[in-house]
Design a protein around this motif. Sequence first.
Motif, mmCIF file in Angstrom:
data_model
loop_
_atom_site.group_PDB
_atom_site.id
_atom_site.type_symbol
_atom_site.label_atom_id
_atom_site.label_comp_id
_atom_site.label_asym_id
_atom_site.label_seq_id
_atom_site.Cartn_x
_atom_site.Cartn_y
_atom_site.Cartn_z
ATOM 1 N N HIS A 116 5.273 -0.071 -0.471
ATOM 2 C CA HIS A 116 4.518 -0.947 -1.366
ATOM 3 C C HIS A 116 3.394 -0.181 -2.070
ATOM 4 O O HIS A 116 3.126 -0.411 -3.258
ATOM 5 N N ALA A 117 2.742 0.707 -1.344
ATOM 6 C CA ALA A 117 1.678 1.493 -1.956
ATOM 7 C C ALA A 117 2.214 2.370 -3.082
ATOM 8 O O ALA A 117 1.588 2.499 -4.140
ATOM 9 N N LEU A 118 3.388 2.973 -2.880
ATOM 10 C CA LEU A 118 3.964 3.811 -3.931
ATOM 11 C C LEU A 118 4.394 2.963 -5.136
ATOM 12 O O LEU A 118 4.278 3.409 -6.285
ATOM 13 N N VAL A 119 4.877 1.762 -4.893
ATOM 14 C CA VAL A 119 5.214 0.862 -6.003
ATOM 15 C C VAL A 119 3.967 0.552 -6.821
ATOM 16 O O VAL A 119 4.002 0.518 -8.063
ATOM 17 N N ARG A 120 2.839 0.334 -6.162
ATOM 18 C CA ARG A 120 1.596 0.049 -6.885
ATOM 19 C C ARG A 120 1.150 1.261 -7.704
ATOM 20 O O ARG A 120 0.577 1.106 -8.792
ATOM 21 N N VAL A 121 1.406 2.465 -7.195
ATOM 22 C CA VAL A 121 1.067 3.657 -7.976
ATOM 23 C C VAL A 121 1.921 3.723 -9.238
ATOM 24 O O VAL A 121 1.422 4.024 -10.330
ATOM 25 N N TYR A 122 3.220 3.448 -9.112
ATOM 26 C CA TYR A 122 4.078 3.412 -10.303
ATOM 27 C C TYR A 122 3.601 2.341 -11.275
ATOM 28 O O TYR A 122 3.627 2.537 -12.501
ATOM 29 N N GLU A 123 3.170 1.213 -10.750
ATOM 30 C CA GLU A 123 2.689 0.147 -11.621
ATOM 31 C C GLU A 123 1.430 0.565 -12.372
ATOM 32 O O GLU A 123 1.208 0.160 -13.510
ATOM 33 N N THR A 124 0.602 1.393 -11.757
ATOM 34 C CA THR A 124 -0.625 1.859 -12.401
ATOM 35 C C THR A 124 -0.355 2.967 -13.411
ATOM 36 O O THR A 124 -0.859 2.936 -14.539
ATOM 37 N N VAL A 125 0.450 3.942 -13.022
ATOM 38 C CA VAL A 125 0.675 5.104 -13.877
ATOM 39 C C VAL A 125 1.644 4.783 -15.001
ATOM 40 O O VAL A 125 1.520 5.305 -16.118
ATOM 41 N N ARG A 126 2.654 3.958 -14.722
ATOM 42 C CA ARG A 126 3.684 3.611 -15.715
ATOM 43 C C ARG A 126 4.408 4.837 -16.231
ATOM 44 O O ARG A 126 4.730 4.951 -17.418
ATOM 45 N N ASP A 127 4.667 5.784 -15.346
ATOM 46 C CA ASP A 127 5.365 7.014 -15.729
ATOM 47 C C ASP A 127 5.857 7.678 -14.443
ATOM 48 O O ASP A 127 5.608 7.196 -13.340
ATOM 49 N N ASP A 141 -5.712 4.026 -2.733
ATOM 50 C CA ASP A 141 -5.136 2.749 -2.334
ATOM 51 C C ASP A 141 -5.104 2.623 -0.812
ATOM 52 O O ASP A 141 -5.310 1.530 -0.274
ATOM 53 N N LEU A 142 -4.860 3.719 -0.109
ATOM 54 C CA LEU A 142 -4.769 3.664 1.350
ATOM 55 C C LEU A 142 -6.127 3.483 2.012
ATOM 56 O O LEU A 142 -6.217 2.893 3.098
ATOM 57 N N GLU A 153 -1.703 -8.446 12.336
ATOM 58 C CA GLU A 153 -1.942 -9.867 12.078
ATOM 59 C C GLU A 153 -3.327 -10.087 11.504
ATOM 60 O O GLU A 153 -4.050 -11.022 11.869
ATOM 61 N N ALA A 154 -3.704 -9.225 10.575
ATOM 62 C CA ALA A 154 -5.028 -9.314 9.946
ATOM 63 C C ALA A 154 -5.031 -8.434 8.712
ATOM 64 O O ALA A 154 -4.120 -7.613 8.498
ATOM 65 N N GLU A 155 -6.040 -8.613 7.888
ATOM 66 C CA GLU A 155 -6.239 -7.730 6.746
ATOM 67 C C GLU A 155 -7.012 -6.509 7.199
ATOM 68 O O GLU A 155 -8.005 -6.617 7.919
ATOM 69 N N ALA A 156 -6.541 -5.359 6.772
ATOM 70 C CA ALA A 156 -7.183 -4.100 7.137
ATOM 71 C C ALA A 156 -6.789 -3.050 6.119
ATOM 72 O O ALA A 156 -5.897 -3.271 5.274
ATOM 73 N N LEU A 157 -7.459 -1.931 6.175
ATOM 74 C CA LEU A 157 -7.069 -0.820 5.319
ATOM 75 C C LEU A 157 -5.734 -0.259 5.796
ATOM 76 O O LEU A 157 -5.523 -0.098 7.005
ATOM 77 N N PRO A 158 -4.828 0.050 4.888
ATOM 78 C CA PRO A 158 -3.563 0.655 5.331
ATOM 79 C C PRO A 158 -3.757 1.918 6.147
ATOM 80 O O PRO A 158 -2.915 2.241 6.999
ATOM 81 N N LEU A 159 -4.846 2.636 5.923
ATOM 82 C CA LEU A 159 -5.108 3.846 6.687
ATOM 83 C C LEU A 159 -5.176 3.565 8.183
ATOM 84 O O LEU A 159 -4.828 4.427 9.002
ATOM 85 N N MET A 195 10.889 7.851 4.233
ATOM 86 C CA MET A 195 10.907 6.421 4.503
ATOM 87 C C MET A 195 10.357 5.586 3.354
ATOM 88 O O MET A 195 10.625 4.388 3.268
ATOM 89 N N TYR A 196 9.572 6.180 2.462
ATOM 90 C CA TYR A 196 9.037 5.392 1.338
ATOM 91 C C TYR A 196 9.447 5.972 -0.020
ATOM 92 O O TYR A 196 8.748 5.774 -1.022
ATOM 93 N N MET A 197 10.585 6.649 -0.082
ATOM 94 C CA MET A 197 11.062 7.224 -1.331
ATOM 95 C C MET A 197 12.025 6.312 -2.091
ATOM 96 O O MET A 197 12.556 6.721 -3.121
ATOM 97 N N THR A 198 12.256 5.102 -1.616
ATOM 98 C CA THR A 198 13.138 4.189 -2.356
ATOM 99 C C THR A 198 12.657 3.941 -3.777
ATOM 100 O O THR A 198 13.462 3.953 -4.717
#
Length: 408
Positions: A116-127, A141-142, A153-159, A195-198
């Motif tokens: 999901h984090a990598l998808v958000r990077v693509y959404e920001t860069v658009r390239d 983002d992390l 079961e809570a909101e936290a930093l992905p890091l 694992m996150y190269m899809t």
Amino acid sequence: MTDATTLATATQPDPEPPDLARPRRRTTTPRRPGRPPAARGPQLEDRAAGALVGAAVGDALGGPVEGLTPEQIVARHGGRIEGIVGPFHADWRTARPLAPYHKGDGHITDDTLMTHALVRVYETVRDHLDAYDVADHLVPDLIGTPRWIPELEAEALPLQRIFLAEKWIVARLHYGHADPREAGVGNIVNSGAAMYMTPVGVVNAGNPDRAYAEALDISAAHQSSYGREAAGVFAAAVAAAFLPDATAASVVGHALRLAKDGTRAAIEAVCDVAAPHTDYESALVPLRAAVARSTPSAPTTANRRWVPAGPPAARRRGTPHRPGHAAGRRRRLPSHRARRGQLQARLRRHRHDGRCARRRPPRRGGGARRVEHRGRPGQPARPARPGHRAGRRHPRGVRPRPGPAAAP
């Protein structure tokens, strides 16, 4: 005088209200003669969503039993996992080493969080992306935006959830200010980047070569060696699956075409074992054995040369890092190491050709003599430094010899 058209319109009865219970007939555009109707298959957007959702579903299914053997899975769940299951440990809040993560009950793991984090990077860069985009966008983002972490079961930093190999990205780029193209060197070499190269394969749909190259650029900030190669091959396989006539065999063919060295050999070995099987149940044991032969974490005879003897610092210091060394047992060096040591000794003896060597004259009368240093051929000799003694140096430098007191 009344117009005939006006009279006809005035005498027409009012139209009946539409019957909502009666289904309406859909009007379609007439098809051109001789043109067959277009069969609508999965569109690009559908395939992209399917790839991302499929990765998340597989992550949620396998998360509860990650790192466990097939025998342990069967003993715990009474068979193979074919749906959502609960945590492997009933006391998952305190069970080690999983605590405090709630793995199971359909919860995704850090693999999907990184996707999901990598998808958000693509959404920001658009390239297309490279290692510098990881430093400029993925790392902030992390560490800067809280997200919902299902296992906590809570909101936290992905890091706070990602594994140590992924924390390395933040440590090297944010705190270490390393070159993003080389930041992955020294990290744990594993499948974390793959694992996150899809999303990389989706962005380069139908172009496995471009997906392979872009995944190598991105994963340079995270992985090295076969961990980086796995990311490139996996992204290429996802991109190859978007080709119009793609099959499982064609996807594997593209992966083998692009894979290098040990990665290619491992894929070939797994494919050879899987070819005669038509049911996954009968293929589990032989496939697991084929994968184990190519796994560096299993120091077998086939891959012993890939396993280092110990930490580099331990090898330099001579620290015991093997059971035999710790027990005090000595073992003879292999012949190739002995030969290499002899060669290095000879190189050290002959490294100086006499042009810059220090000459040591014989001692006379038990006292130390001042020596001169020979310069290069054709140059005058350089006088010795005051107080220098032949063959004797102070640990912190040259200790000057006290000379006679100067005359007043």
